[in-house]
Design an enzyme around this catalytic site. Structure first.
Site, PDB file in Angstrom:
ATOM      1  N   ASP A   1      -1.239  -1.395   6.401  1.00 51.39           N
ATOM      2  CA  ASP A   1      -1.377  -0.978   7.795  1.00 51.39           C
ATOM      3  C   ASP A   1      -2.789  -0.573   8.172  1.00 51.39           C
ATOM      4  O   ASP A   1      -3.048  -0.248   9.323  1.00 51.39           O
ATOM      5  CB  ASP A   1      -0.431   0.188   8.101  1.00 51.39           C
TER       6      ASP A   1
ATOM      7  N   ASP B   1      -6.793  -2.798   4.378  1.00 54.19           N
ATOM      8  CA  ASP B   1      -5.814  -3.761   3.860  1.00 54.19           C
ATOM      9  C   ASP B   1      -6.059  -5.177   4.378  1.00 54.19           C
ATOM     10  O   ASP B   1      -5.463  -6.136   3.873  1.00 54.19           O
ATOM     11  CB  ASP B   1      -4.390  -3.335   4.262  1.00 54.19           C
TER      12      ASP B   1
ATOM     13  N   ASP C   1       0.867  -1.168   0.000  1.00 53.51           N
ATOM     14  CA  ASP C   1       0.000   0.000   0.000  1.00 53.51           C
ATOM     15  C   ASP C   1       0.913   1.230   0.000  1.00 53.51           C
ATOM     16  O   ASP C   1       2.079   1.131   0.396  1.00 53.51           O
ATOM     17  CB  ASP C   1      -0.883  -0.047   1.253  1.00 53.51           C
TER      18      ASP C   1
END
Length: 812
Positions: free
Chosen positions: A700, A704, A501
């Site tokens: 995080d 996700d 990400d």
């Protein structure tokens, strides 16, 4: 001395400053024990001789007598069943007098339960041996308590060694010019050997026979099956040869007419196996050093603040949620809590890996195990015991030590058929030697059968995987890499693609104002003032960045009216008598604001990885503001290192493509997937796996979690959401990509180490069994002594452990 008196005065100066604290949460500390305690001043005899009270420490009933142990606290008298309970009460009277002792008696803690390192499904409440493999159970959490089994085996080892020396001299003295048997007579020597060997076989080796018998009862043949058969066969054969020599044909007698014995072999085998077990137990204790180091981060006591403002040091296990605690300069924070009073900087490097202390004031959270640097803090405990972050980290590392790697299945399959096969080989060797060997054939037959049973013990095979996983879990914890289970570690070694990400993983996750561009008559400060004033009503991270940027530049803000957030476009409102619009091109088009002349400027900002927003005043474009989420300083070097390790890096982000590609180009990322939703990230993982890639996903946020769970290995950045950590197999406490580099390096080193251990064990057994059976005797005249076989067997386990412990020195 000055430092000491300063520390004292510092502590004292705070003792009168607690009147403004909210002590309502301490209402549960009231005298809940009143009904259990006898009231009255100390020294007054009870009116009823048979009156009873409950011991506030252990809960036992105590008959109140003049001679009964008692203590005064808070105007009450408390009675105790023993000196131990009285001493415990004296160490923390407030805790026990408040009726909180029940909380001290929690369910059996994980650290007091025992499990098998090879079979984690075996869990017992005390030490013992595994019913499957016979290996000594170990505490689920390492403790500072000495190992009872290690102490017992060490004692048995020394007694066995003491008997081994005279036995070897009696049996083999002639080889070194010490014909002791000739001096005292062959039969007397045999009786003396019997006297020396019997206590060792029947007492010292008793744990071996017990485990061997359990393996037969449980139908789980293991190393102890072979050891007990080998030692038992050597001893029983010698017993018959000593007391019933007549049952042997003359052909089986030695040159001096007596039948040969193997007392010395049985005892030396026992001694050498104890040596190997003691070394193994010591090594297994060392694999828990990293967890013990983590556990030692929390202090043993916490300084409790009472409602009257007085303070004292209470045992950490007696701290309950809601307690007020003092944390002085240099102290470790005892539990997770919230700062109530004071200001200080706290070293949180154990969590983040960052050496710079973090400023803490009233309202801020603190974590147990972190170090208070310069100021004094008063904190309210919010999480204690197993609920603290440190306890959860310890439990995760301990869980990884107990988990099984898939590669362990290979060793299990081999072990399942190995022991029965070895027993058959031993029987075959015995029969062949008995039929074909030169006289005394029986001596050769017994020697070869016992050697096969002893040398083939599969302990090295069983240890190969768990000892490496255990060591790796501890080393990872020291480097800020928490391994949830062994399978995640093994898979991490095999991944070839990493999906990351952007926000919070590659970047800091805290957008900052970078550019203000004025167009037309307005100045930069005026454009920023209008934008920031409008954004004060928004909770969006970009809005916070603009407001913080205006304050940092000293721009005074006004009040906005008619504020409205337009989903996916921006915000509108009034500042003074002017209408202000702030947002993307779609918002400008909706308000008929011409932006053609500013598009090139906006594109240039986006190319630098910034988010550009237009500012319009009364329908006319006044300028642009740009916000960027700074890339972490470590990210670029980490991606280079990941490429060096052969990983392909894909960035999956919800950002617009232009901004995402700018970041990717700067960092050298291989592929970009922009504008993706949480479901799209999971679909990307599924797509890559369907193509045969081993995929690791790092993230995080809550968004996700689905992708982390779908990946071969989910990697949670420790700075992120709890659900992300729960969905991941690995957690990085530092929260940046360098942790992935360390995790990958650790995973590859661990898998390599396991393969080395399995190779040593397989090759050792494959080579050792034929030699012990006497395969080389016809060609080279080489026959393995049972004592040499025992030494080799112990050495194989020690070599596997020593190889695994090399992981403790791995440079991460």
């Amino acid at each position: 001395m000055s430092a000491l008196s300063h520390s004292h005065s510092d502590s004292h100066s705070h003792s009168h400053s607690h009147s403004d604290f909210d002590f309502d949460s301490h209402s549960h500390h009231g005298h809940a024990c009143t009904s259990h305690a006898h009231h009255g001043s100390s020294g007054n005899p009870p009116e009823v001789a048979s009156a009873q009270a409950l011991d506030p420490v252990c809960g036992m009933t105590v008959t109140i007598k003049p001679e009964a142990r008692s203590r005064e606290h808070g105007g009450e008298t408390f009675y105790f069943c023993s000196e131990g309970c009285e001493t415990t009460f004296a160490a923390d009277p407030h805790f026990y007098a408040s009726g909180n002792a029940a909380k001290a008696k929690q369910a059996v803690a994980a650290g007091t339960r025992w499990t098998c390192p090879m079979h984690p499904e075996i869990v017992k409440d005390g030490p013992g041996s595994c019913p499957i493999c016979g290996m000594a159970l170990e505490p689920m959490l390492p403790t500072d308590e000495p190992s009872e089994e290690l102490a017992d085996f060490t004692r048995r080892m020394w007694v066995s060694a003491a008997a081994s020396v005279p036995l070897v001299i009696l049996a083999m003295g002639e080889m070194v010019a010490l014909p002791v048997r000739d001096w005292i007579g062959q039969q007397a020597a045999a009786y003396l050997e019997f006297l020396l060997a019997t206590p060792i076989v029947l007492w010292a080796a008793l744990p071996f026979f017990r485990r061997g018998w359990e393996s037969i009862q449980n139908r789980s043949p293991n190393m102890w099956t072979l050891i007990s058969l080998g030692v038992g066969a050597a001893y029983l054969y010698s017993l018959v040869a000593t007391f019933l020599p007549g049952v042997f044909p003359d052909a089986y007698r030695m040159g001096h007419g007596t039948v040969g014995t193997y007392y010395e072999a049985a005892v030396v085998i026992v001694t050498l196996i104890f040596v190997g077990q003691v070394l193994e137990l010591r090594a297994r204790e060392r694999t828990g050093d990293a967890i013990r180091a983590l556990m030692d981060l929390a202090p043993k006591t916490a300084r409790r603040i009472l409602p009257d403002g007085s303070e004292y040091d209470a045992p950490l296990e007696n701290i309950v949620e809601g307690d007020l605690l003092r944390v002085r300069p240099g102290d470790s924070v005892p539990v997770d809590g919230e700062v109530v009073e004071g200001r200080s900087s706290v070293d949180e490097s154990m969590l983040t890996g960052e050496p710079v202390p973090v400023e803490k004031t009233a309202g801020d959270r603190v974590t147990g195990g972190t170090i208070n640097k310069n100021g004094t803090l008063a904190i309210r405990a919010t999480q204690v015991g197993a609920d603290t972050v440190l306890a959860q980290i310890v439990e995760m590392v301990a869980g990884a030590r107990r988990s099984r790697a898939p590669i362990q299945g290979l060793a299990d399959k081999v072990s399942a058929v190995f022991v029965p096969t070895v027993v058959l080989i031993a029987i075959a060797a015995f029969v062949v030697w008995l039929l074909l060997a030169p006289n005394p054939a029986l001596v050769f037959a017994v020697a070869s059968a016992v050697s096969v049973l002893i040398i083939a013990c599969p302990c090295a095979l069983g240890l190969a995987t768990p000892i490496s996983i255990t060591t790796a879990a501890g080393r990872g914890a020291q480097a800020g890499v928490l391994i949830k289970d062994a399978e995640a570690l093994e898979r991490m070694a095999r991944v070839d693609t990493l999906v990351v990400d952007k926000t919070g993983t590659l970047t800091e996750g805290k957008p900052k104002l970078t550019d203000v561009v004025a167009l037309g008559d307005a100045s930069e400060d005026e454009v920023l003032r209008l934008a920031a004033t409008l954004e004060r009503g928004s909770e969006h991270p970009l809005a916070e960045a603009i407001v913080a940027g205006a304050k940092a530049r000293g721009v005074a803000l006004d009040k906005a009216a008619d504020f409205e957030a337009v989903t996916g476009k921006g915000v509108t409102g009034r500042v003074g008598d002017r209408r202000v619009e702030l947002g993307n091109a779609a918002l400008m088009q909706a308000g008929s604001v011409a932006i053609d002349d500013a598009e090139s400027t906006a594109d240039a900002l986006r190319t630098e990885g910034k988010t550009a927003m237009f500012v319009a005043v009364d329908g006319t474009l006044a300028g642009l503001v740009a916000v960027a989420d700074p890339i972490k300083k470590t990210t670029e070097a980490a991606i280079r290192a990941l490429h060096d390790q052969g990983l392909r890096v894909i960035m999956a982000t919800g950002d617009n493509r232009r901004t995402a590609e700018a970041v990717a180009k700067r960092l050298g990322i291989d592929e970009v997937r922009a504008g993706v939703l949480p479901a799209d990230k999971k679909a990307l993982i599924d797509e890559l796996r369907a193509k045969g890639h081993g995929v690791a996903m790092a993230g995080d946020g809550v968004n996700d979690a689905p992708a982390l769970a779908a990946a071969d290995v989910g990697i949670a950045m420790g700075t992120g959401a709890d659900v992300a950590v729960e969905s991941a197999g690995l957690t990085l406490l530092g929260g940046d990509l360098t942790g992935i580099v360390r995790a990958r390096k650790l995973a590859k080193a661990t898998l390599r180490n396991i393969k080395q251990n399995l190779f040593f064990a397989f090759v050792y057994n494959a080579a050792g069994v034929p030699i012990a059976a006497g395969l080389l005797y016809p060609v080279f005249g080489l026959l393995l002594s049972p004592m040499i076989a025992a030494a080799a067997m112990s050495l194989s386990s020690v070599s596997v452990i020593a190889n695994a412990l090399r992981l403790r020195r791995l440079d991460l």
